[in-house]
Motif scaffolding. Structure first.
Motif, PDB file in Angstrom:
ATOM      1  N   VAL A 108      71.366   9.064  12.590  1.00 24.47           N
ATOM      2  CA  VAL A 108      70.424  10.171  12.643  1.00 24.47           C
ATOM      3  C   VAL A 108      70.152  10.659  11.230  1.00 24.47           C
ATOM      4  CG1 VAL A 108      69.982  12.480  13.541  1.00 24.47           C
ATOM      5  CG2 VAL A 108      71.250  10.820  14.923  1.00 24.47           C
ATOM      6  N   ILE A 109      68.861  10.741  10.903  1.00 26.77           N
ATOM      7  CA  ILE A 109      68.462  11.275   9.599  1.00 26.77           C
ATOM      8  C   ILE A 109      68.262  12.778   9.752  1.00 26.77           C
ATOM      9  CG2 ILE A 109      66.711  11.197   7.790  1.00 26.77           C
ATOM     10  CD1 ILE A 109      66.132   8.330   8.614  1.00 26.77           C
ATOM     11  N   PRO A 110      68.915  13.602   9.012  1.00 21.29           N
ATOM     12  CA  PRO A 110      68.762  15.061   9.142  1.00 21.29           C
ATOM     13  C   PRO A 110      67.324  15.492   8.894  1.00 21.29           C
ATOM     14  CG  PRO A 110      70.693  14.519   7.830  1.00 21.29           C
ATOM     15  CD  PRO A 110      69.928  13.237   8.012  1.00 21.29           C
ATOM     16  N   VAL A 111      66.867  16.480   9.677  1.00 25.78           N
ATOM     17  CA  VAL A 111      65.494  16.947   9.593  1.00 25.78           C
ATOM     18  C   VAL A 111      65.335  17.898   8.418  1.00 25.78           C
ATOM     19  CG1 VAL A 111      65.927  18.850  11.200  1.00 25.78           C
ATOM     20  CG2 VAL A 111      63.606  18.000  10.869  1.00 25.78           C
ATOM     21  N   SER A 112      64.183  17.839   7.798  1.00 28.14           N
ATOM     22  CA  SER A 112      63.849  18.755   6.707  1.00 28.14           C
ATOM     23  C   SER A 112      62.338  18.728   6.488  1.00 28.14           C
ATOM     24  CB  SER A 112      64.577  18.371   5.415  1.00 28.14           C
ATOM     25  OG  SER A 112      64.169  17.080   4.977  1.00 28.14           O
ATOM     26  N   GLY A 113      61.840  19.779   5.848  1.00 26.72           N
ATOM     27  CA  GLY A 113      60.418  19.849   5.508  1.00 26.72           C
ATOM     28  C   GLY A 113      59.506  20.001   6.704  1.00 26.72           C
TER      29      GLY A 113
ATOM     30  N   THR B 229      44.102  21.294  18.013  1.00 29.89           N
ATOM     31  CA  THR B 229      45.311  20.465  18.060  1.00 29.89           C
ATOM     32  C   THR B 229      46.224  20.894  16.922  1.00 29.89           C
ATOM     33  OG1 THR B 229      44.084  18.587  18.969  1.00 29.89           O
ATOM     34  CG2 THR B 229      46.237  18.134  18.001  1.00 29.89           C
ATOM     35  N   LEU B 230      47.441  21.285  17.267  1.00 30.75           N
ATOM     36  CA  LEU B 230      48.469  21.644  16.283  1.00 30.75           C
ATOM     37  C   LEU B 230      49.568  20.592  16.334  1.00 30.75           C
ATOM     38  CD1 LEU B 230      48.763  25.500  16.932  1.00 30.75           C
ATOM     39  CD2 LEU B 230      47.382  24.338  15.199  1.00 30.75           C
ATOM     40  N   THR B 231      50.058  20.191  15.160  1.00 33.14           N
ATOM     41  CA  THR B 231      51.084  19.150  15.061  1.00 33.14           C
ATOM     42  C   THR B 231      52.252  19.678  14.246  1.00 33.14           C
ATOM     43  OG1 THR B 231      49.365  17.463  15.114  1.00 33.14           O
ATOM     44  CG2 THR B 231      51.556  16.766  14.418  1.00 33.14           C
ATOM     45  N   CYS B 232      53.455  19.444  14.759  1.00 31.81           N
ATOM     46  CA  CYS B 232      54.684  19.827  14.053  1.00 31.81           C
ATOM     47  C   CYS B 232      55.174  18.609  13.280  1.00 31.81           C
ATOM     48  CB  CYS B 232      55.732  20.312  15.055  1.00 31.81           C
ATOM     49  SG  CYS B 232      57.208  21.024  14.290  1.00 31.81           S
ATOM     50  N   ASP B 233      54.926  18.571  11.973  1.00 36.94           N
ATOM     51  CA  ASP B 233      55.296  17.448  11.105  1.00 36.94           C
ATOM     52  C   ASP B 233      56.554  17.782  10.318  1.00 36.94           C
ATOM     53  OD1 ASP B 233      53.143  15.875  11.902  1.00 36.94           O
ATOM     54  OD2 ASP B 233      51.811  16.789  10.418  1.00 36.94           O
TER      55      ASP B 233
ATOM     56  N   SER C 161      54.043  28.628  15.180  1.00 31.02           N
ATOM     57  CA  SER C 161      55.111  27.997  14.389  1.00 31.02           C
ATOM     58  C   SER C 161      55.880  27.047  15.283  1.00 31.02           C
ATOM     59  CB  SER C 161      56.052  29.049  13.788  1.00 31.02           C
ATOM     60  OG  SER C 161      56.704  29.776  14.821  1.00 31.02           O
ATOM     61  N   CYS C 162      56.731  26.223  14.673  1.00 32.71           N
ATOM     62  CA  CYS C 162      57.527  25.269  15.449  1.00 32.71           C
ATOM     63  C   CYS C 162      58.893  25.102  14.809  1.00 32.71           C
ATOM     64  CB  CYS C 162      56.814  23.920  15.566  1.00 32.71           C
ATOM     65  SG  CYS C 162      56.761  22.972  14.026  1.00 32.71           S
ATOM     66  N   ILE C 163      59.833  24.595  15.607  1.00 34.01           N
ATOM     67  CA  ILE C 163      61.183  24.255  15.152  1.00 34.01           C
ATOM     68  C   ILE C 163      61.449  22.816  15.550  1.00 34.01           C
ATOM     69  CG2 ILE C 163      63.643  24.692  15.440  1.00 34.01           C
ATOM     70  CD1 ILE C 163      63.052  27.596  15.836  1.00 34.01           C
ATOM     71  N   ALA C 164      61.843  21.998  14.577  1.00 39.60           N
ATOM     72  CA  ALA C 164      62.226  20.604  14.827  1.00 39.60           C
ATOM     73  C   ALA C 164      63.718  20.464  14.580  1.00 39.60           C
ATOM     74  CB  ALA C 164      61.438  19.659  13.930  1.00 39.60           C
TER      75      ALA C 164
END
Length: 525
Positions: A116-121, A140-144, A196-199
Motif C-alpha cells: 500500500v502506497i500512503p495517500v498524500s496530496g 462533475t467533481l473528482t477527488c484526486d 471537499s473530500c477525504i481519501a
C-alpha cells in the motif's frame, strides 16, 4: 522354508530403504502467519510454525512459488521461525513457508501480501473548471491524489457527509458519489456551496487519511426579461425623467442598455444587483419617444417591451365607485371606494369625509383607524362601517410630481350602514325546495282530478244505459204481444254498454228501433 520367507520380505526392506534415502515421510503442514497489506517502506513480520516436527528444523520463506526470501534454523524445540522484511515495491506477492526436519518436508498455505502506497496530496477538481455554471448543466467533481493506492473516498457538502442513505438530509440534492467522483446531472441553486473530500486507506492497525481543501461551487441563474418603467420629478421650473430597468431573476454582474427610438443612449454595469437607472429628458404633455432596455450576461441578452415616454397631466372629473362587502351572515362588513380618473399618468389622490380631509399615508396617519388606503391612494377601504364612518365621501387628484398643480375633485357619494340583507345561498336553496314541492303537489292534484272526472263520466254513462233498459222493459211488459221483441232489445242494450266503456264515447246510447206504443195492436192478433 525359513529362507523362502526371508526372500519374500527382501523387496519390502529395499523399498523402505529407498524411501528413507529419498527424504522420509512428509511432515504435518506448517502454518504461516503474516499481514495481507503493508505500507511501502514499512517493516513486517512473518511467522512460520510447524508443531509436531522434532528439531533440528530448517524454515524457508518462499515468494511466488520457489523464490527464496529468507531462511531460519531451529536447533531447539521452538517449532517456529520469525522472518523480518522491509516492504518495497517488489515485495507484493504470495508467500508460503517450507519446513525441513530429519529429511522430511512440509509446505504451508499462502499469504497474499499487498503493498500500500500512503495517500498524500488530496485535492478536488471540477468539470467545468472553475466550478461556475448555470442551472440545469452537469457538474462533475473528482477527488484526486498525488500518490496513494487502495483508497476509499468520503465526500462532504458544506461540511456534511454525503451518503446514499435515504434518511440523509442531503438526499433531495441527488448527490451520488461513485468512486472518487461526485456527479450532479442538473444543478440548481441548492447545489451551490463548498465541497471537499477525504481519501484514505483503511487497515486493521494503521489507517491513513488525507483531506482536501474546500472548493466553492457557484450556480448562476438565467436572466428574466427586464421590466421597464419611468418616473418624473420637478426641480424649480425644470422636469427630469428617470427610466428604471430591472430583472427579477439572474446572477450579477450584468450590463443594462437603454434605447430611445431604437438608438442606444446609455449603458450601466450592475455588479451587485439586477437594476439600473437612466436619466432622460421629459416634458409633460409631450411624446418623447419609445424607450426600451436590454440586459446582457455572459450567456444571454434579453430586451424589454417598448414604453412610450409620455406624461399626461391629471385632468377630467374623478368619480367615486362604491362596493359594499358583506359577511357570511349577509350583514354589511366593509366598503371599498375607488377613485376613477380619466386623465393622469402620475396622480396623487386624497380623500375627504363630510368635508374633512383624510390624510394620505405619505402625509401622516389617518384620524380614522377604520380607514385604509391602497393602490397609491386610489382605493379607500372602510374596514368597518359605523355611524362615524357614514357620510359623504369625495376624492381629489393632482400631479404627484408637481405640488403646485391644480386639484380635480369628484362629486360626493353617500356611504352609510343599511339594513338590506343579501340573499344567501341557503335562503335560495330553501325557496327552490319549497317551489319544487308545491309544483309536485299541484301536479299530483291535477292528475287525481282528471282521474275522478273520467270515473264520474263512466258512471254517468252506465247509469244512462241502465235507465234506458228499465224503460224499454217497462214499456213492453203490458202487452202480451210484445214478447216477440223484448228479449232482442235487452240483448242489444247489454252489448252497447261494454262498447261504450271500451271506446269511451260521449254520445248517448240510442236503440236502433222504436218501441211500440201501448195503443198499437199486434197484427198477428
Amino acid at each position: 522354508m525359513k529362507k523362502k520367507q526371508e526372500l519374500c520380505l527382501l523387496p519390502v526392506l529395499v523399498a523402505a530403504c529407498l524411501v528413507s534415502i529419498m527424504g522420509g515421510s512428509p511432515l504435518p503442514s506448517p502454518i504461516l502467519i503474516g499481514p495481507d497489506k503493508a505500507y511501502l517502506n514499512s517493516k513486517v513480520v512473518f511467522q512460520c510454525r510447524s508443531p509436531g516436527s522434532p528439531p533440528p528444523n530448517t524454515y524457508e520463506l518462499l515468494k511466488d512459488g520457489n523464490h527464496l526470501v529468507a531462511t531460519s534454523n531451529d536447533l531447539q524445540d521452538d517449532q517456529s521461525a520469525m522472518f523480518f522484511l522491509k516492504i518495497s515495491v517488489t515485495s507484493e506477492g504470495s508467500y508460503h513457508c517450507r519446513v525441513t526436519a530429519g529429511g522430511n518436508m512440509g509446505l504451508s498455505g499462502t499469504v497474499r501480501l499487498q503493498v500500500v502506497i500512503p495517500v498524500s496530496g488530496t485535492m478536488v477538481t471540477s468539470d467545468p473548471d472553475p466550478p461556475i455554471l448555470y442551472e440545469g448543466l452537469r457538474l462533475t467533481l473528482t477527488c484526486d491524489v498525488t500518490k496513494g493506492s487502495h483508497l476509499s473516498y468520503t465526500w462532504f457538502y458544506n461540511r456534511q457527509e454525503v451518503t446514499s442513505s435515504p434518511t440523509s438530509p442531503l438526499t433531495p440534492l441527488l448527490l451520488w458519489p461513485v468512486g472518487n467522483t461526485l456527479v450532479v446531472e442538473r444543478v440548481t441553486t441548492k447545489h451551490a456551496g463548498n465541497y471537499s473530500c477525504i481519501a484514505g486507506t483503511r487497515m486493521q492497525t494503521n489507517s491513513r487519511f488525507s483531506s482536501s481543501r474546500e472548493i466553492t461551487v457557484r450556480i448562476k441563474v438565467y436572466l428574466s426579461v427586464p421590466q421597464i418603467s419611468f418616473t418624473i420629478s420637478k426641480e424649480g421650473s425644470s422636469y427630469h425623467g428617470n427610466v428604471t430597468c430591472r430583472s427579477s431573476r439572474g446572477t450579477p454582474p450584468v450590463t443594462f442598455y437603454l434605447f430611445l427610438d431604437d438608438k442606444e443612449v446609455g449603458s450601466d454595469v450592475a455588479t451587485e444587483s439586477l437594476v439600473a437607472w437612466f436619466p432622460v429628458a421629459i416634458v409633460p404633455g409631450r411624446d418623447m419617444g419609445a424607450v426600451r432596455c436590454a440586459v446582457e450576461s455572459d450567456a444571454q441578452r434579453l430586451t424589454s417591451r417598448p414604453l412610450t415616454l409620455v406624461v399626461v397631466p391629471v385632468g377630467g372629473a374623478p368619480k367615486v365607485d362604491v362596493e359594499y362587502l358583506y359577511r357570511v351572515d349577509s350583514k354589511m362588513a366593509s366598503a371599498r371606494l375607488q377613485c376613477l380618473l380619466s386623465l393622469g399618468t402620475f396622480p396623487f389622490f386624497s380623500w375627504s369625509l363630510n368635508g374633512s380631509l383624510l390624510l394620505h399615508p405619505s402625509e401622516g396617519d389617518s384620524s380614522h383607524p377604520s380607514h385604509a388606503l391602497a393602490d397609491g391612494g386610489r382605493t379607500l377601504f372602510l374596514t368597518e362601517i359605523t355611524l362615524e364612518d357614514s357620510g359623504y365621501y369625495r376624492c381629489r387628484a393632482r400631479d404627484s410630481y408637481d405640488v403646485t398643480s391644480a386639484w380635480v375633485e369628484s362629486q360626493p357619494v353617500l356611504v352609510q350602514v343599511t339594513e338590506v340583507a343579501t340573499t344567501t345561498i341557503e335562503v335560495m336553496a330553501i325557496v327552490f325546495c319549497c317551489f319544487l314541492m308545491l309544483t309536485l303537489a299541484g301536479g299530483v292534484a291535477c292528475v287525481m282530478r282528471m282521474l275522478n272526472r273520467q270515473r264520474v263520466k263512466d258512471d254517468s254513462v252506465n247509469i244512462s244505459a241502465s235507465s234506458q233498459i228499465h224503460f224499454l222493459c217497462l214499456t213492453s211488459l203490458p202487452g202480451q204481444g210484445s214478447s216477440k221483441w223484448t228479449l232482442p232489445v235487452l240483448t242489444v242494450m247489454l252489448r252497447i254498454r261494454p262498447l261504450r266503456s271500451q271506446y269511451n264515447r260521449r254520445d248517448e246510447i240510442k236503440p236502433n228501433f222504436r218501441p211500440t206504443s201501448s195503443s198499437q195492436k199486434n197484427p198477428s192478433m
